[in-house]
Design a protein around this motif. Structure first.
Motif, PDB file in Angstrom:
ATOM      1  N   ASP A   6      44.483  53.199  45.820  1.00  0.00           N
ATOM      2  CA  ASP A   6      44.603  51.741  45.666  1.00  0.00           C
ATOM      3  C   ASP A   6      44.771  51.430  44.181  1.00  0.00           C
ATOM      4  N   ASN A  28      48.191  45.552  45.424  1.00  0.00           N
ATOM      5  CA  ASN A  28      48.106  44.120  45.734  1.00  0.00           C
ATOM      6  C   ASN A  28      48.543  43.382  44.471  1.00  0.00           C
ATOM      7  N   LYS A  86      52.294  44.042  53.159  1.00  0.00           N
ATOM      8  CA  LYS A  86      50.958  43.483  53.361  1.00  0.00           C
ATOM      9  C   LYS A  86      51.074  41.960  53.529  1.00  0.00           C
ATOM     10  N   THR A 110      46.283  42.019  55.706  1.00  0.00           N
ATOM     11  CA  THR A 110      45.371  42.207  54.577  1.00  0.00           C
ATOM     12  C   THR A 110      44.459  40.995  54.391  1.00  0.00           C
ATOM     13  N   ALA A 130      43.462  45.671  57.184  1.00  0.00           N
ATOM     14  CA  ALA A 130      42.701  46.189  56.035  1.00  0.00           C
ATOM     15  C   ALA A 130      41.448  45.358  55.743  1.00  0.00           C
ATOM     16  N   TYR A 132      38.057  44.475  53.858  1.00  0.00           N
ATOM     17  CA  TYR A 132      37.641  44.648  52.457  1.00  0.00           C
ATOM     18  C   TYR A 132      36.139  44.933  52.403  1.00  0.00           C
ATOM     19  N   ARG A 135      33.954  43.647  49.310  1.00  0.00           N
ATOM     20  CA  ARG A 135      33.943  42.179  49.211  1.00  0.00           C
ATOM     21  C   ARG A 135      33.119  41.564  50.339  1.00  0.00           C
ATOM     22  N   ALA A 166      39.658  49.074  52.927  1.00  0.00           N
ATOM     23  CA  ALA A 166      39.940  48.928  51.496  1.00  0.00           C
ATOM     24  C   ALA A 166      38.725  48.334  50.796  1.00  0.00           C
ATOM     25  N   SER A 167      38.802  48.264  49.458  1.00  0.00           N
ATOM     26  CA  SER A 167      37.737  47.656  48.647  1.00  0.00           C
ATOM     27  C   SER A 167      36.424  48.427  48.813  1.00  0.00           C
TER      28      SER A 167
HETATM   29  C1  E4P Z   1      43.623  46.405  49.590  1.00  0.00           C
HETATM   30  O1  E4P Z   1      44.282  46.048  50.533  1.00  0.00           O
HETATM   31  C2  E4P Z   1      42.946  45.418  48.756  1.00  0.00           C
HETATM   32  O2  E4P Z   1      43.934  44.679  48.137  1.00  0.00           O
HETATM   33  C3  E4P Z   1      42.044  46.020  47.718  1.00  0.00           C
HETATM   34  O3  E4P Z   1      41.541  47.223  48.151  1.00  0.00           O
HETATM   35  C4  E4P Z   1      40.949  45.101  47.289  1.00  0.00           C
HETATM   36  O4  E4P Z   1      40.041  45.844  46.522  1.00  0.00           O
HETATM   37  P1  E4P Z   1      38.991  45.161  45.526  1.00  0.00           P
HETATM   38  O5  E4P Z   1      38.027  44.392  46.344  1.00  0.00           O
HETATM   39  O6  E4P Z   1      38.351  46.315  44.821  1.00  0.00           O
HETATM   40  O7  E4P Z   1      39.785  44.288  44.604  1.00  0.00           O
END
Ligand code: E4P
Length: 225
Positions: A6, A28, A86, A110, A130, A132, A135, A166-167
């Motif tokens: 990523d 992203n 995405k 996403t 995806a 997060y 987050r 992700a994230s």
């Molecule tokens: C992937 O789709 C996301 O854009 C990304 O992993 C977000 O990651 P972050 O929360 O570390 O910014």
């Protein structure tokens, strides 16, 4: 489980591809902004390096479905058919996913914070959804639990969409989802660098090398014997 980087920094992508069995790259708009370069210039460089068959995920920017579809066509035209567009999992995004599915353009839903978003992305024809993880954790919920719920929803509803989690903030979260059988994860270089990060492992290898050198001489390995 597919393993993606990523990031959009070519130095990091080259370094991690050299070491690990990587399946592709996700980006992203914020990641691209960090490069300070023309997005297409960066993305074409990434595509050139990872090859035309590898997964590359690139986000549409427009806020309405028609604009997202136009973005998607531009992205795939510039970066090839192995590129997943995405699309944010918002109402206009689901509309765009349905249109793109009809046109044979692959999408990744996403900005997924809830299982309902992922379910709708899957029903709208997205190849991936995806969630997060970090987050979601930061909002006071359990990101890993949400990703597992999404995996369960896909399985129980026989949806062929895959989770692309992700994230991440640490390697344990990645491993947890690997054990659960999600389709893929995308992790930042700093997280990947912690995949194998244990003094006991380094110490064990050091002892093996030192013992061998006692036998064969300093700096001598099997190739020099
Ligand atoms: C992937 O789709 C996301 O854009 C990304 O992993 C977000 O990651 P972050 O929360 O570390 O910014």
């Amino acid at each position: 489980m597919r393993l993606l980087i990523d990031d959009a920094d070519m130095g990091e992508i080259r370094r991690l591809y050299d070491l690990y069995p990587i399946d592709g790259v996700t980006t992203n708009p914020s990641i691209l902004a960090k490069t300070g370069r023309n997005p297409y210039e960066v993305l074409k460089e990434i595509r050139g390096f990872i090859g035309k068959e590898a997964d590359l995920h690139v986000q549409a920017i427009a806020r309405d479905a028609e604009g997202m579809v136009k973005d998607a066509y531009a992205i795939v035209q510039a970066l090839g058919e192995a590129t997943f567009v995405k699309i944010p999992c918002i109402p206009q995004g689901f509309k765009a996913m349905k249109l793109l599915k009809k046109d044979g353009i692959r999408t990744t839903g996403t900005a997924v914070y809830t299982p309902m978003q992922a379910y709708l992305a899957a029903k709208s024809g997205a190849s991936y959804a995806a969630p997060y993880i970090n987050r979601i954790d930061d909002m006071g919920y359990d990101g890993i639990h949400v990703a597992k719920e999404i995996q369960d929803i896909f399985e129980v509803n026989k949806l062929d969409t895959m989770v692309l989690a992700a994230s991440f903030k640490n390697s344990q979260q990645v491993l947890e989802l690997c054990k659960y059988g999600v389709g893929g994860v995308t992790a930042a270089p700093a997280v990947m660098d912690k995949f194998v990060n244990n003094a006991a492992i380094t110490a064990a290898v050091d002892v093996f090398v030192k013992d061998f050198e006692k036998l064969a001489g300093e700096g001598v390995s099997m190739a020099e014997l």
